[in-house]
Enzyme design. Structure first.
Site, PDB file in Angstrom:
ATOM      1  N   GLY A  23       0.555  -1.350   0.107  1.00 43.00           N
ATOM      2  CA  GLY A  23      -0.044   0.003   0.103  1.00 43.00           C
ATOM      3  C   GLY A  23       0.851   1.283   0.193  1.00 43.00           C
ATOM      4  CE1 TYR A 162      -6.307   5.993  12.228  1.00 44.93           C
ATOM      5  CE2 TYR A 162      -8.192   7.241  11.494  1.00 44.93           C
ATOM      6  CZ  TYR A 162      -6.921   6.825  11.348  1.00 44.93           C
ATOM      7  OH  TYR A 162      -6.270   7.034  10.095  1.00 44.93           O
ATOM      8  CE  LYS A 166      -3.190   7.656  12.052  1.00 47.41           C
ATOM      9  NZ  LYS A 166      -1.509   7.132  11.699  1.00 47.41           N
TER      10      LYS A 166
END
Length: 295
Positions: A23, A162, A166
């Site tokens: 990826g 999440y 972040k």
């Protein structure tokens, strides 16, 4: 050698890449390799490690590839120990590893939340702790590029922990840009939005994943035209290009910054190009779309 190569000055440098097997990570690895950078990379995807390493060696690069779960501090320490033996110093660190799955906060367990925090913030702390002494050994400073996300800059329902992790990575990186500045070490971030990748596809839970499976590609293209100002999401290569810029001397006076590589999604802040001849770019649809949806 063109002007960008001369000014970028990446040829002959050495990089650590956390998450370089597939990826976005693979795109970053190959872009750096094509720019003349030797690489130590780690991942949990053995097949991907082997394939990416082979492609890098075919470019004439020195490569160290290891199976490592970056969220495990003991494994990450072993990787950096091996890297210190492979390179006498490094010039660049790229922390790509991250991810989650979409799920309401109240359905997530304490273990789920702890894993989200470690995968998206905790390991970054440890990676930088190990990398900084190796960057110092180069005697010429260096560059750290951490991956954050657009979700760190908006209320991201279904991605609460999440997004928080972040956001922590983002502010931590800015603080480290201040601390490491006197050493000539720059710290910047790349904030993608939706990018076509296996990881992003895996983040979508059932039943949405099944519902999306047979959606024609052209429908997705039209959806992105509504959402992304540049009409399409960035590719993995677009993100790799951003890493090349921030890693290189082209960005030698840039530190503590977030580069949004998202086709303009962060700038739009919810503005959409609604279909059905509305001509509206407001977050709320106008009459044409409303009649089509509910009439």
């Amino acid at each position: 050698m063109g002007i960008l190569d001369r000014r970028g000055a990446l040829e002959g440098r050495r990089a650590v890449l956390i998450g370089g097997a597939a990826g976005i990570g693979r795109a970053v690895a190959l872009a750096l390799g094509e720019a003349g950078v030797d690489i130590a990379l780690c991942d949990i995807d053995d097949e991907g490690i082997a394939d990416t390493s082979a492609q890098l060696r075919a470019l004439g690069r020195r490569v160290l590839g290891m199976h490592v779960d970056a969220t495990r501090p003991d494994q990450l320490a072993q990787f950096y120990e091996a890297t210190a033996g492979f390179f006498d110093a490094i010039d660049l660190l790229v922390n790509v590893v991250g991810g989650t799955r979409m799920q309401p906060f109240m359905e997530r367990t304490q273990r789920d939340c702890a894993d989200d925090i470690q995968r998206n913030f905790g390991y970054v702390i440890e990676s930088m702790r190990h990398a900084v002494p190796l960057l110092q050994r180069s005697g010429r400073g260096g560059s750290i590029v951490n991956f954050t996300t657009i979700e760190a800059h908006r209320g991201a329902g279904g991605f609460a922990v999440y997004a928080g992790a972040k956001a922590a990575t983002t502010n931590f990186s800015k603080a480290m840009a201040w601390e490491l500045g006197p050493l000539g070490i720059r710290v910047n971030l790349i904030a993608p939005d939706t990018t076509p990748s296996a990881g992003n596809a895996a983040a979508i839970p059932e039943p949405w994943r099944s519902l999306n499976a047979d959606v024609p590609h052209e429908w997705w293209a039209k959806a992105f035209q509504m959402y992304v100002p540049l009409q399409a999401p960035p590719s993995a290569d677009d993100l790799a290009n951003a890493v090349l810029f921030l890693a290189s001397d082209l960005a030698k006076s840039i530190t503590g910054q977030v580069l949004h590589v998202d086709g303009g999604a962060a700038a739009a802040l919810g503005m959409l190009r609604w279909p059905y001849d509305d001509g509206s770019t407001l977050p709320v649809p106008m009459g044409g779309t409303l009649r089509k949806l509910f009439g």
